[in-house]
Design an enzyme around this catalytic site. Structure first.
Site, short mmCIF file in Angstrom:
data_model
loop_
_atom_site.label_atom_id
_atom_site.label_comp_id
_atom_site.label_asym_id
_atom_site.label_seq_id
_atom_site.Cartn_x
_atom_site.Cartn_y
_atom_site.Cartn_z
N PRO A 29 0.95 -0.96 0.34
CA PRO A 29 0.31 0.02 -0.23
C PRO A 29 0.71 1.27 -0.39
O PRO A 29 2.22 1.26 0.90
CB PRO A 29 -0.76 -0.25 1.51
CG PRO A 29 -0.56 -1.59 1.53
CD PRO A 29 0.73 -2.10 1.36
N LYS A 30 0.32 2.20 -0.80
CA LYS A 30 0.74 3.38 -0.60
C LYS A 30 0.53 4.56 0.38
O LYS A 30 -0.40 4.66 0.74
CB LYS A 30 1.12 4.05 -2.06
CG LYS A 30 1.87 5.31 -1.98
CD LYS A 30 1.89 5.98 -3.47
CE LYS A 30 2.91 7.46 -3.43
NZ LYS A 30 2.40 8.33 -2.81
N TRP A 31 1.38 4.74 1.36
CA TRP A 31 0.73 5.41 3.28
C TRP A 31 0.38 7.33 2.47
O TRP A 31 1.18 7.63 1.64
CB TRP A 31 1.49 5.06 3.90
CG TRP A 31 1.39 3.23 4.20
CD1 TRP A 31 1.88 2.74 3.91
CD2 TRP A 31 0.26 2.70 5.34
NE1 TRP A 31 1.45 1.27 4.42
CE2 TRP A 31 0.47 1.79 4.59
CE3 TRP A 31 -0.40 3.61 5.66
CZ2 TRP A 31 -0.29 0.58 5.42
CZ3 TRP A 31 -1.14 2.23 6.02
CH2 TRP A 31 -1.19 1.13 6.24
N ASP A 175 -3.27 6.52 -0.38
CA ASP A 175 -2.59 7.42 -1.57
C ASP A 175 -2.87 6.05 -3.08
O ASP A 175 -3.27 6.38 -4.06
CB ASP A 175 -1.12 7.33 -1.43
CG ASP A 175 -1.38 8.90 -1.24
OD1 ASP A 175 -2.17 9.88 -1.35
OD2 ASP A 175 -0.25 9.74 -1.19
N GLY A 176 -2.55 4.78 -2.75
CA GLY A 176 -2.05 3.50 -4.21
C GLY A 176 -1.67 2.23 -3.23
O GLY A 176 -2.10 2.40 -2.39
#
Length: 360
Positions: A29-31, A175-176
């Site tokens: 995951p993009k934090w 975020d993505g």
């Protein structure tokens, strides 16, 4: 002494359009937080920002938590985040950067941070920069003691699962998705990773502009100021669109000059009472000590922009600078409302930390 000492520039990422199959990537995951490198050497813990600056004074609770969660000598890469009601809150995180020690202490209690670990750069006497990413992940899993505020980011090599994460985890404020080469080294300050981020479009009112800082006012546009109408009819400043080529900046200065005469007359952002809760441009904050000058325009132009996601509750604003897509002469400014913004389904942060893809 650690084999790696601060400041160290973190490994970076370049944008990619879609999550690929068979690319040899580990997906995470993009934090949405502050990048943070952690250096622990015995009783000493140093928190370093992406730019190389120390973060300890702003996040004392994180330094204390990491002492309990890490081995005696280690260097980690990760992210500091703050969550409220099961969702990441970047505004609350940004509030933690405050010059007053008393305020820092209070916020550490009211909005404590979490540290999300996603890489290890050194362990004991071993420098791990050349160690393949998959092996670094194994070492990270073995060394970290997960607590209420120190976490190990989920990871997978399954591209289908990563695509589900991309869709569902946004509901918790993420975020993505990131893609890290499974067999690759850790490369400081190089864009070796891939980032897959959300992108949407919205039609906004062009309510003003700022001149480019390197030119004489009137010669080149620096950014266009964007507005959206809320449920009460108030026009809110939701962000800016910029990053124009030099020639286009000058063309815009000529093109938008016709909207300047009368731009101040009745402009909602210049009113004595713009409406309770209305977002206004150029406000003084902890990030700026003087008001940013801008030029009001008559509210006649509509522009379509792309954006990643919003922040700040309702009325919200764009999290990052929007990107110009096209003019919309077919749209009336009054039609540019918040209703067109997509809101992801809510998703609990605890489920993200478990890597759980089941929507609630």
């Amino acid at each position: 002494m650690l084999p790696l000492t601060p400041p160290v520039q973190p490994m970076l990422a370049k944008p990619a359009k879609s999550i690929p199959n068979g690319a040899g990537l580990v997906f995470e995951p993009k934090w949405d937080g502050f990048r943070c490198l952690v250096f622990r050497d015995g009783d000493d813990v140093v928190l370093q920002s992406r730019s190389g600056k120390p973060l300890n004074r702003y996040f004392p609770e994180a330094a204390t938590a990491l002492l309990a969660a890490l081995p005696d000598r280690v260097v980690l890469d990760g992210e500091l985040v703050v969550d409220v009601d099961g969702r990441l809150d970047f505004d609350r995180l940004a509030e933690r950067i405050h010059p007053a020690a008393s305020r820092v202490t209070l916020l550490a209690e009211q909005t404590p941070s979490r540290f999300i670990a996603f890489d290890v750069l050194a362990l004991g006497d071993d420098l791990l920069l050349e160690t393949p990413g998959g092996r670094r992940r194994e070492l990270l899993e073995g060394l970290l003691t997960v607590t209420d505020t120190v976490h190990l980011t989920p990871a997978t090599t399954d591209a289908d699962l990563a695509r589900q994460w991309f869709t569902i985890f946004e509901g918790a404020g993420l975020d993505g998705v990131m893609g890290k080469p499974a067999d690759g080294p850790y490369t400081p300050n190089k864009r070796t990773m891939l980032k897959f981020k959300h992108s949407r479009t919205a039609d906004c009112v062009v309510a003003g502009l700022r001149w480019h800082k390197d030119t004489v006012p009137g010669e080149a546009v620096g950014s266009l100021m964007l507005g959206l109408y809320d449920d009460s009819g108030g026009l809110n400043h939701v962000g800016v669109v910029g990053s124009f080529p030099v020639a286009r900046r000058r063309e815009l200065a000529v093109e938008l000059a016709e909207l300047m005469p009368g731009g101040e007359d009745g402009h909602p952002w210049l009113a004595d009472d713009p409406g309770e809760g209305t977002r206004l441009p150029g406000a003084i904050s902890r990030w700026r000590t003087t008001e940013q000058p801008w030029v009001p325009l008559r509210l006649e132009r509509v522009v379509e922009v792309s954006y990643e996601h919003t922040e700040g509750g309702y009325p919200s604003r764009f999290r990052h600078t929007a990107q110009f897509q096209r003019w919309r002469p077919d749209r009336e400014p009054a039609s540019c409302t918040y209703e067109q913004l997509e809101e992801p389904a809510r998703y609990d942060l605890a489920s993200v930390l478990r890597g759980d893809v089941r929507a609630r």
